[in-house]
Design an enzyme around this catalytic site. Sequence first.
Site, mmCIF file in Angstrom:
data_model
loop_
_atom_site.group_PDB
_atom_site.id
_atom_site.type_symbol
_atom_site.label_atom_id
_atom_site.label_comp_id
_atom_site.label_asym_id
_atom_site.label_seq_id
_atom_site.Cartn_x
_atom_site.Cartn_y
_atom_site.Cartn_z
ATOM 1 C CB SER A 137 64.488 70.520 47.046
ATOM 2 O OG SER A 137 65.145 71.750 47.048
ATOM 3 C CE1 TYR A 161 60.390 72.521 50.802
ATOM 4 C CE2 TYR A 161 62.606 73.333 50.369
ATOM 5 C CZ TYR A 161 61.433 72.751 49.914
ATOM 6 O OH TYR A 161 61.316 72.394 48.595
ATOM 7 C CE LYS A 165 60.283 69.114 49.283
ATOM 8 N NZ LYS A 165 59.099 68.451 48.790
HETATM 9 N N1 LIG Z 1 59.179 75.659 43.376
HETATM 10 C C1 LIG Z 1 60.384 75.417 43.872
HETATM 11 O O1 LIG Z 1 61.240 76.303 43.937
HETATM 12 C C2 LIG Z 1 60.751 74.032 44.343
HETATM 13 C C3 LIG Z 1 62.098 73.651 44.382
HETATM 14 C C4 LIG Z 1 62.415 72.366 44.824
HETATM 15 C C5 LIG Z 1 61.416 71.498 45.235
HETATM 16 N N2 LIG Z 1 60.126 71.897 45.201
HETATM 17 C C6 LIG Z 1 59.081 70.971 45.676
HETATM 18 O O2 LIG Z 1 58.215 70.666 44.600
HETATM 19 C C7 LIG Z 1 56.888 70.477 45.077
HETATM 20 C C8 LIG Z 1 55.932 71.344 44.287
HETATM 21 O O3 LIG Z 1 56.335 72.683 44.411
HETATM 22 P P1 LIG Z 1 55.525 73.891 43.763
HETATM 23 O O4 LIG Z 1 56.499 74.962 43.489
HETATM 24 O O5 LIG Z 1 54.659 73.396 42.686
HETATM 25 O O6 LIG Z 1 54.658 74.323 45.035
HETATM 26 P P2 LIG Z 1 53.123 74.718 45.149
HETATM 27 O O7 LIG Z 1 52.905 75.240 46.515
HETATM 28 O O8 LIG Z 1 52.722 75.563 44.000
HETATM 29 O O9 LIG Z 1 52.409 73.289 44.991
HETATM 30 C C9 LIG Z 1 52.272 72.403 46.068
HETATM 31 C C10 LIG Z 1 50.818 71.942 46.092
HETATM 32 O O10 LIG Z 1 50.630 71.004 47.147
HETATM 33 C C11 LIG Z 1 49.402 71.298 47.801
HETATM 34 N N3 LIG Z 1 49.516 70.757 49.162
HETATM 35 C C12 LIG Z 1 50.395 71.120 50.127
HETATM 36 N N4 LIG Z 1 50.204 70.378 51.218
HETATM 37 C C13 LIG Z 1 49.195 69.517 50.945
HETATM 38 C C14 LIG Z 1 48.531 68.508 51.690
HETATM 39 N N5 LIG Z 1 48.855 68.240 52.959
HETATM 40 N N6 LIG Z 1 47.534 67.807 51.104
HETATM 41 C C15 LIG Z 1 47.177 68.072 49.832
HETATM 42 N N7 LIG Z 1 47.763 69.023 49.079
HETATM 43 C C16 LIG Z 1 48.752 69.748 49.640
HETATM 44 C C17 LIG Z 1 49.273 72.804 47.717
HETATM 45 O O11 LIG Z 1 47.951 73.249 47.859
HETATM 46 C C18 LIG Z 1 49.831 73.085 46.324
HETATM 47 O O12 LIG Z 1 48.826 73.027 45.343
HETATM 48 C C19 LIG Z 1 56.919 70.779 46.576
HETATM 49 O O13 LIG Z 1 57.041 69.575 47.281
HETATM 50 C C20 LIG Z 1 58.185 71.609 46.722
HETATM 51 O O14 LIG Z 1 58.744 71.485 48.013
HETATM 52 C C21 LIG Z 1 59.756 73.139 44.744
HETATM 53 O O1 LIG Z 2 63.952 88.886 46.510
HETATM 54 C C1 LIG Z 2 64.935 88.178 46.277
HETATM 55 C C2 LIG Z 2 64.872 86.764 46.253
HETATM 56 C C3 LIG Z 2 66.024 86.053 45.997
HETATM 57 N N1 LIG Z 2 67.207 86.686 45.768
HETATM 58 C C4 LIG Z 2 68.425 85.902 45.482
HETATM 59 O O2 LIG Z 2 68.172 85.105 44.348
HETATM 60 C C5 LIG Z 2 68.827 83.848 44.464
HETATM 61 C C6 LIG Z 2 67.784 82.742 44.310
HETATM 62 O O3 LIG Z 2 66.901 82.796 45.418
HETATM 63 P P1 LIG Z 2 65.546 81.974 45.497
HETATM 64 O O4 LIG Z 2 64.747 82.183 44.262
HETATM 65 O O5 LIG Z 2 64.897 82.294 46.804
HETATM 66 O O6 LIG Z 2 66.035 80.466 45.445
HETATM 67 P P2 LIG Z 2 67.001 79.642 46.421
HETATM 68 O O7 LIG Z 2 67.350 80.398 47.626
HETATM 69 O O8 LIG Z 2 68.119 79.151 45.578
HETATM 70 O O9 LIG Z 2 66.048 78.438 46.889
HETATM 71 C C7 LIG Z 2 65.076 77.874 46.022
HETATM 72 O O10 LIG Z 2 65.618 76.807 45.340
HETATM 73 C C8 LIG Z 2 65.981 75.679 46.140
HETATM 74 C C9 LIG Z 2 66.571 74.626 45.251
HETATM 75 O O11 LIG Z 2 65.594 74.080 44.447
HETATM 76 C C10 LIG Z 2 64.757 75.173 46.869
HETATM 77 O O12 LIG Z 2 65.108 74.113 47.671
HETATM 78 C C11 LIG Z 2 64.187 76.273 47.703
HETATM 79 O O13 LIG Z 2 63.024 75.808 48.305
HETATM 80 C C12 LIG Z 2 63.865 77.445 46.834
HETATM 81 O O14 LIG Z 2 63.388 78.506 47.625
HETATM 82 C C13 LIG Z 2 69.505 83.841 45.839
HETATM 83 O O15 LIG Z 2 70.834 84.204 45.654
HETATM 84 C C14 LIG Z 2 68.785 84.947 46.612
HETATM 85 O O16 LIG Z 2 69.565 85.575 47.571
HETATM 86 C C15 LIG Z 2 67.286 88.066 45.774
HETATM 87 O O17 LIG Z 2 68.354 88.626 45.568
HETATM 88 N N2 LIG Z 2 66.147 88.778 46.027
#
Ligand SMILES: NC(=O)c1ccc[n+]([C@@H]2O[C@H](COP(=O)([O-])OP(=O)(O)OC[C@H]3O[C@@H](n4cnc5c(N)ncnc54)[C@H](O)[C@@H]3O)[C@@H](O)[C@H]2O)c1
Ligand SMILES: O=c1ccn([C@@H]2O[C@H](COP(=O)(O)OP(=O)(O)O[C@H]3O[C@H](CO)[C@@H](O)[C@H](O)[C@H]3O)[C@@H](O)[C@H]2O)c(=O)[nH]1
Length: 356
Positions: A137, A161, A165
């Site tokens: 991330s 968190y 990572k």
């Molecule tokens: N969505 C974002 O904003 C974002 C940004 C950066 C990184 N990531 C990373 O990408 C990955 C996927 O994110 P997402 O948005 O699809 O999240 P998500 O929660 O939709 O998907 C994660 C999946 O992993 C499963 N899971 C969690 N722990 C587990 C375990 N111990 N065993 C088996 N399954 C398990 C959950 O049930 C879920 O289906 C995550 O590692 C997250 O940290 C997400």
């Molecule tokens: O209700 C809300 C939610 C968010 N924000 C703003 O929107 C922007 C984006 O916020 P958000 O969608 O929560 O994303 P980030 O804070 O940038 O973090 C996300 O993106 C990162 C980079 O991928 C990941 O690591 C994090 O897990 C994920 O939460 C930020 O300025 C927040 O302050 C609002 O103003 N109102």
Amino acid sequence: MVSGKGRGERILVTGGAGFIGSHTVVELLRQGYKVWVMDNLQNSCVEALHRVCHLVGPRLSPNLQFHHGDLCNPADLDRLFNASSSFDAVIHFAGLKGVGDSVVNPLHYYHNNIVGTVNLFQAMAKFNCKKMVFSSSATVYGQPEEVPCAEESKLHAMNPYGRSKLFAEEMGRDIEKAGGEGEWRMIFLRYFNPVGAHESGKLGEDPRGIPNNLMPYIQQVAVGRLPHLNVYGHDYPTNDGTAVRDYIHVMDLAHGHVAALRKLFANDTIGCTAYNLGTGRGTSVLEMVAAFEKASGKKIPIKMCPRRPGDATAVYASTEKAEKELGWKAKYGIEEMCRDQWNWVSNNPWGYQGNH
Ligand SMILES: NC(=O)c1ccc[n+]([C@@H]2O[C@H](COP(=O)([O-])OP(=O)(O)OC[C@H]3O[C@@H](n4cnc5c(N)ncnc54)[C@H](O)[C@@H]3O)[C@@H](O)[C@H]2O)c1
Ligand SMILES: O=c1ccn([C@@H]2O[C@H](COP(=O)(O)OP(=O)(O)O[C@H]3O[C@H](CO)[C@@H](O)[C@H](O)[C@H]3O)[C@@H](O)[C@H]2O)c(=O)[nH]1
């Protein structure tokens, strides 16, 4: 440039029922891979995978298998690796992802994300499957000292968190270093802000409880589940005072995973390397609200609030390395992200399960 279809390679996708995982599985199946999803469904539901099967059709859906299992339980991994006679590569999505939640429940995050990843590495070593694409991330850049964030920038986690990572990346680097030349191949994909949904409107993000992230929150305001959006911070040194992020369409991310997998199979000297997956473009909160209003025809009421602790002013990616080495570039802009997100939420206002 790494190209060509998968040749039936067998891919384990942990967390494949989740938001990014399910979209990626569609693309993997379409590209000819055989996919095993392992998920404990703690933040997802199996309906997402039923929809994946429907989207890829009867010819490709037999190439998807689902195993309900928990990475924190080594016996679940053993059973799966044994039953499937191991895998050619793993895409490791499974993890908990709430920044605020991780501050309140750090042990829960370390247990799930770190212990789960250690168990996975152990199973991979035991069954001689040594290629991994890992969901990292942009959070590993912390409060970036300069933007765009390049892969070699200083890494700094700001919460449990983020640390989970960063530790997982560090573990991967140590394991690769300790192995023989070319033994392990790992790609860490550092996602910026994943949003949007599958263009069919059948797959999308379906968070449990009140969303923490901007776009899932906006989508719930649009369908009347929440009354207004709190805009966190309007005194940032940006054009309109709100914070800037690099939003990326989830289908661009899905394609990025396929590109990373091809790179892993094609390049035996890759070792361990990280790529940013972002668009390289920054968009403010108010710009995102305006784009969503335009795409949906709905007014999103907003309330200006103080900054959210820990938020950076502006975060966006340098995309050069992924473009050059993976031959991948994001195709979609915020109009398509908002269009597809609206298509998903207007067809599924209560997510996969209907009223919950
Ligand atoms: N969505 C974002 O904003 C974002 C940004 C950066 C990184 N990531 C990373 O990408 C990955 C996927 O994110 P997402 O948005 O699809 O999240 P998500 O929660 O939709 O998907 C994660 C999946 O992993 C499963 N899971 C969690 N722990 C587990 C375990 N111990 N065993 C088996 N399954 C398990 C959950 O049930 C879920 O289906 C995550 O590692 C997250 O940290 C997400
Ligand atoms: O209700 C809300 C939610 C968010 N924000 C703003 O929107 C922007 C984006 O916020 P958000 O969608 O929560 O994303 P980030 O804070 O940038 O973090 C996300 O993106 C990162 C980079 O991928 C990941 O690591 C994090 O897990 C994920 O939460 C930020 O300025 C927040 O302050 C609002 O103003 N109102």
